[in-house]
Design a protein around this motif. Structure first.
Motif, PDB file in Angstrom:
ATOM      1  N   LYS A 109       0.836  -1.197   0.000  1.00 25.95           N
ATOM      2  CA  LYS A 109       0.000   0.000   0.000  1.00 25.95           C
ATOM      3  C   LYS A 109       0.871   1.246   0.000  1.00 25.95           C
ATOM      4  CE  LYS A 109      -3.639  -2.649   0.502  1.00 25.95           C
ATOM      5  NZ  LYS A 109      -4.512  -2.905  -0.664  1.00 25.95           N
ATOM      6  N   VAL A 110       0.334   2.340  -0.522  1.00 31.42           N
ATOM      7  CA  VAL A 110       1.044   3.612  -0.495  1.00 31.42           C
ATOM      8  C   VAL A 110       1.353   3.982   0.948  1.00 31.42           C
ATOM      9  CG1 VAL A 110       0.878   6.088  -0.974  1.00 31.42           C
ATOM     10  CG2 VAL A 110       0.041   4.432  -2.651  1.00 31.42           C
ATOM     11  N   GLY A 111       2.570   4.374   1.216  1.00 30.28           N
ATOM     12  CA  GLY A 111       2.995   4.739   2.559  1.00 30.28           C
ATOM     13  C   GLY A 111       3.653   3.617   3.330  1.00 30.28           C
ATOM     14  N   ASP A 112       3.522   2.382   2.857  1.00 21.34           N
ATOM     15  CA  ASP A 112       4.157   1.250   3.530  1.00 21.34           C
ATOM     16  C   ASP A 112       5.671   1.442   3.598  1.00 21.34           C
ATOM     17  OD1 ASP A 112       1.929  -0.234   4.160  1.00 21.34           O
ATOM     18  OD2 ASP A 112       2.099  -1.614   2.464  1.00 21.34           O
ATOM     19  N   LYS A 113       6.234   1.081   4.748  1.00 24.55           N
ATOM     20  CA  LYS A 113       7.688   1.067   4.882  1.00 24.55           C
ATOM     21  C   LYS A 113       8.181  -0.297   4.414  1.00 24.55           C
ATOM     22  CE  LYS A 113       7.611   5.104   6.917  1.00 24.55           C
ATOM     23  NZ  LYS A 113       8.080   6.317   6.200  1.00 24.55           N
ATOM     24  N   VAL A 114       9.135  -0.307   3.513  1.00 23.24           N
ATOM     25  CA  VAL A 114       9.625  -1.572   2.971  1.00 23.24           C
ATOM     26  C   VAL A 114      11.147  -1.635   3.052  1.00 23.24           C
ATOM     27  CG1 VAL A 114       7.666  -1.748   1.392  1.00 23.24           C
ATOM     28  CG2 VAL A 114       9.822  -0.764   0.592  1.00 23.24           C
TER      29      VAL A 114
END
Length: 235
Positions: free
Chosen positions: A78-83
């Protein structure tokens, strides 16, 4: 590209960032990326994104409208997810060695025979260089490969730096490809192997020529008038 981490550090293979945008649940743009996008004869990196304990295989990386887009093998991000991004290092490093070897071979073809590189394609098993040359002499090409290996043994450091386009293009032979750099590129990334090669390039490279190993000629082909092709591999 400011978000392309590989431009300043080819050895960076793990990094943390955030998801900036997603299209069709599989095309992911990150705030920054160490993944190399397909281009310039160098294949894209592969690897994985890790988010919330899940792994998302990165199966393709391309450059679109100046941004690096990663195709993942499953939905869920999802947009904003930290990866956390992890580049397949064995693949990346093999291509780095192939790439720096190509620079040395290109330089020798240019310096010894006046041959211009007209195309190239790096590979894991073998790589290809197309070049302009009137007469194709396999023995001569083998001799050039021998000269390339002598340069590998010199253990020369590979320098990477940036110059304004106007300054870079004043350097003789800085763009050895028959095609010129696109005009929208205002700053050129320079790869220099002191004493043998200096050219504009956007790909990943080793830090020292000794990392290349032994270059071996696989085959040579005549592709038409002034158009020759060679394949090489690394041992």
């Amino acid at each position: 590209m400011e978000n392309a981490l590989y431009m300043t550090d080819s050895y960076l293979n793990e990094f943390e960032t955030a998801v900036e945008s997603i299209k069709d649940d599989k095309y992911v743009v990150l705030d920054k990326s160490a993944f190399y996008p397909s281009g310039g004869g160098q294949p894209h990196d592969t690897g994985v994104f890790i988010c919330h304990g899940e792994e998302y295989p990165v199966v393709f990386v391309g450059k679109f409208e100046g941004r690096i887009s990663h195709e993942v093998g499953k939905p869920g991000l999802k947009v904003g997810d930290k990866v956390k991004g992890k580049v397949d290092w064995d693949r990346r490093y093999r291509l780095m060695r192939m790439h720096t070897a190509a620079h040395i071979i290109d330089a020798i073809l240019y310096n010894e025979a006046g041959a211009l590189c007209t195309g190239n394609q790096l590979g894991i098993d073998k790589s290809r260089i197309d070049f302009s040359l009137d007469v194709l002499d396999r023995d001569k090409i083998q001799q050039y490969i021998g000269m390339a290996n002598e340069w590998v043994k010199k253990a020369a450091d590979v320098r990477i730096y940036f110059l304004p386009r106007e300054d870079a293009l004043k350097i003789p032979g800085v763009v050895k490809l028959a095609s010129v750099m696109p005009p929208e590129v205002k700053e050129l990334r320079i790869v220099e192997i002191p004493g043998i090669d200096l050219q504009a390039d956007g790909g990943t490279q080793v830090k020292n020529t000794s990392e290349i190993g032994q270059i071996s000629l696989v085959s040579v082909e005549n592709k038409g008038k002034n158009n020759r092709r060679m394949y090489y591999t690394l041992n």
